[in-house]
Design a protein around this motif. Sequence first.
Motif: not given
Lengths: 203, 308, 101
Positions: B58-71, B118-131
């Motif tokens: 679990e990451t810190e405060r992920p977006d609870s809807i889009t994080w599991p739903l994205a795959p 990438g965004w919903s994980a609320n983590a830097p590497m993932a966000l940079i990747g998505g962005y």
Amino acid sequence: MAVTAADVLFWLLALCAGVSGWRVFATDSMVRASFLLLLSFLSVAGIMLLLAAPYIGIATVFMMAVEMMVMALFMVMFMMNPAGLNPMMMVHQHKLAIGAGVLAFLGLTAAILLTDLPSDPVPADRAVVHDLGIELLGDSMLVFETAGVTLLATMIGAVVLSSRRGRYGDADTGSRPPGLEPGGDPAGREPEEGGGGHHHHHH
Amino acid sequence: MMAVAAFVSLFALLILGTALAAVMDRAAVALASGRPMGAALKEPARRAAALLLRQKVETERPDSITWPLAPVAYLMLAAVGLSVVPFAPGVVVTDISTGIVLWGACEALTVIVVFLHGWSANAPMALIGGYRYVGIGLPVLLLSMFVLIAAALPAESLSVVEIVRAQEAGLWNVVRQPPGLALFLILGLMLTLRGPFDYADAEDLAGGTKAEASGPHRLAWRVARLAMLVSFSAMAATAFLGGYLGPVLPGPLWLVLKTVAVMAAVIAAGHMLARLPPSRMLTTVWVVLLPLSFLVLVLVGVELLLWP
Amino acid sequence: MTLTSVLIVASALVGIGLYGALSQQSFVMLMMGLELMLNGVLLAVIGFWSFGLGGAPEGQLFAIIVMAVMAVEMAIGFALVVAVYRKKQADMTEALETLKN
């Protein structure tokens, strides 16, 4: 009047469009807001498919998906909290805005209910996409081309407006962040003069 | 009856194709590095089993809807995209007059789903990747639309079924417009986050959007990427290689063979080509590839005027 | 699903959009309000076309014009936001008391 599957689907999509449209302005995060707006657009696109507009409906999905993605990109760019998962509530003239919104809805609804609306539905066997194509490149070509030229002008205008280099020097020369309170100290950093270090003035 | 056959074909192609894509992906690595081929065949199943058993992080405060739903959404977009592809004359799940626009909408939504992952994980590497993926993904999307419109021009229709019929009557689109297929393959690399267009899940970002995903979530993401590869390959085979058309063998088999060939090409390109830095890639896409795709469209138009 | 119900949904979207455009402080959120209003307009146009024109293609053409307006609004809006941000490092409407500079 019998309730058909299309009716049920229509009201579900309408509910989704309205609720997600409202949540856009009630959510914590701006990224969430832009994708909630997309959800509202997708619902409306679904209604348009029900209304026998297969091209406009799907083109809306395509166009709005790209547009909202750009919007989210700008959100992340302008925000101090990049992931945008922190709470925020940034509104002004809240009561007035609610009043105006409700008034607009009630006024329009009253107008709709009091008007004698036309009833001439699309025939089921009509090739609507074919018709649209012929119309776009036939009778209405001037309208279509005008829209195209307008978009081109928009692109050029957007580049000119947002470009940093300008005819009268850099756009951010002497720029000063707004005060934290009216007339107070500027918030945030002041950009380097001229940026890039090309125009250092020595006094 | 036809509708049932279409649904069965769609799920069979998606499931078996995904499994085959996983094996082909490992086999390509084995082939290049000279490792034994037998292990490559078993490796995907072994990896999948290991991922299934691993715990969830679990990451810190992920977006609870889009994080599991994205795959899940990624996988669904692959299925919806594949649904416009005809498997044989009359066997197609969504037979609408604007099939190619629907495929385009799936492309656009795929970019969004990858960004959201990438965004919903609320983590830097993932966000940079998505962005940074969005920055490259959007112009590639435009490019693919030009190329697809060029492929639809000979059919004078936006329906995928009609595009195949037009290739039956005339030449396959790959003969008419070979650069179109090459440009379309770039879209395949982008949609499936592969090789030179893997700006989302790249190793330089410790896995990018999937950096924080573990266990079944990571497995689902991998499966969705492979399913999108199958969906894209079937679309490329249909729009450019004549889909189910072909002599002797039955139609659906031809479609499968062509799909596998496109899959092999995309996988090989993904493993063989290097990735440019994002800023250079952005310039390349906007300055070289996008005008090129527009040129393809103009040339196809001129060609159709001269030899209708 | 009748023309009346479609138009009522469209006017609800316009109302919500108006609320957003008037109440939001951030430029980008303000633009979202405008977009939502145009969303309602688009739905109303397609509703009229679908129920009232007997399938005349001009109705769809009008919808395409509305979409073009949306794109223009977004592009110019964002360009202005970038220009303002360059000058004042602000993305809030309150930061603009004057259009000078």
